[in-house]
Design a protein around this motif. Sequence first.
Motif, PDB file in Angstrom:
ATOM      1  N   PHE A  30      -8.859   7.555  -1.816  1.00 20.30           N
ATOM      2  CA  PHE A  30      -7.591   7.040  -1.304  1.00 20.30           C
ATOM      3  C   PHE A  30      -7.184   7.689   0.019  1.00 20.30           C
ATOM      4  O   PHE A  30      -6.453   7.079   0.805  1.00 20.30           O
ATOM      5  N   ASN A  38      -4.754   1.890   6.422  1.00 27.02           N
ATOM      6  CA  ASN A  38      -3.304   1.965   6.510  1.00 27.02           C
ATOM      7  C   ASN A  38      -2.914   3.056   7.496  1.00 27.02           C
ATOM      8  O   ASN A  38      -2.196   3.982   7.168  1.00 27.02           O
ATOM      9  N   ILE A  43       5.200   1.798   4.518  1.00 20.71           N
ATOM     10  CA  ILE A  43       5.528   0.800   3.510  1.00 20.71           C
ATOM     11  C   ILE A  43       7.037   0.727   3.440  1.00 20.71           C
ATOM     12  O   ILE A  43       7.679   1.694   3.053  1.00 20.71           O
TER      13      ILE A  43
ATOM     14  N   PRO B 129       0.896   3.876  -4.148  1.00 18.64           N
ATOM     15  CA  PRO B 129       1.426   3.575  -2.804  1.00 18.64           C
ATOM     16  C   PRO B 129       0.316   3.364  -1.772  1.00 18.64           C
ATOM     17  O   PRO B 129       0.428   2.489  -0.908  1.00 18.64           O
ATOM     18  N   ALA B 131      -2.756   2.276  -2.386  1.00 18.05           N
ATOM     19  CA  ALA B 131      -3.392   0.978  -2.675  1.00 18.05           C
ATOM     20  C   ALA B 131      -2.506  -0.182  -2.251  1.00 18.05           C
ATOM     21  O   ALA B 131      -2.981  -1.178  -1.699  1.00 18.05           O
ATOM     22  N   THR B 132      -1.208  -0.027  -2.487  1.00 20.54           N
ATOM     23  CA  THR B 132      -0.268  -1.077  -2.077  1.00 20.54           C
ATOM     24  C   THR B 132      -0.247  -1.206  -0.562  1.00 20.54           C
ATOM     25  O   THR B 132      -0.219  -2.317  -0.022  1.00 20.54           O
ATOM     26  N   GLY B 133      -0.280  -0.049   0.132  1.00 18.85           N
ATOM     27  CA  GLY B 133      -0.310  -0.065   1.595  1.00 18.85           C
ATOM     28  C   GLY B 133      -1.553  -0.743   2.135  1.00 18.85           C
ATOM     29  O   GLY B 133      -1.524  -1.371   3.199  1.00 18.85           O
TER      30      GLY B 133
END
Lengths: 73, 234
Positions: A30, A38, A43, B129, B131-133
Amino acid sequence: MDMAEGPSEVKDGRGVGLVVASIFGVFLVFVVLQLVGNPDNQIGSLSVSLLYSVVVYIPVFVVCAIALMKARR
Amino acid sequence: MNLASPGIAEVSFIILAALVFYAGSKRYGAFRTGVFLAGALLWTALLENFAVLNGGYTYYAYSGLIYPGYPGYLFWVGMVPLWILLGWFVFAMAAYVLFHDVLLSKRSTVVQATAAGLFALNIDLMMDPAATGNKLWVWLAGSFRTLGVPLFDFIGWFILIFLYFVIVSTTLFDTRPMAVLGRAEERLFGTLDAAKPGPDLRRFFFRIVVLEVLVIAFLYYLSNFLDFIARSVL
């Protein structure tokens, strides 16, 4: 539920290192995804930075470190 | 969105699941680890597919972007990518090894399962968060969001790992009754022989299916309740 005492399973350190490595692997995956997918880390109104990922994962690291130490005794 | 993200996630989690399966096999043997994996896939596939079909979230953000007709991930179980289910297996097995065997081996199953649920929740606080991003999945519903993730998701993470830990502890590695299902199981499968070591596969899959239905119903109503509160208060 009848949950008196857990069974006496194998209590040695077999596989613990691999399990801890996999949990660290999840973290790395991640972190990489944050970097490649990202980059602005935005967000909504909140910033999801790498710092957030590191800080929020500290308890997981601590648990894994203690488990490794106990398993190697 | 980076088109490499779904590939990175999918390949990485397949490798991590293989690693954890190997670790589990070293500790518990291939058969028990295989049953653990099958149970984890069933346990999460039902709930995940229900949530997707119910409009909670979607895994199709990358659908058609890499090339026409490609759904975004290689392997699917219904409407859910296989790597998502393998991820649940990784967390459930890791939590089981750490809290049942190493850290809290002298504590009760409830204490171990609670610690495992909190551990998984902590992982999700980092993972969801991010993964959502990256739009690995996209939340379509759910109130009281933190970093883009609805509150009921975090509650669901705790409940899923907690209950699966209890099921595994009381059927796969040992045979112990669950008070809420004891009578039904006795009628279906006969008297429980507590002296007999696990696995008790009939009770293992029975408990998965029954508790899964209860969890799905609980999370469905919880989500609607939180939406109602959000609409009333906010």
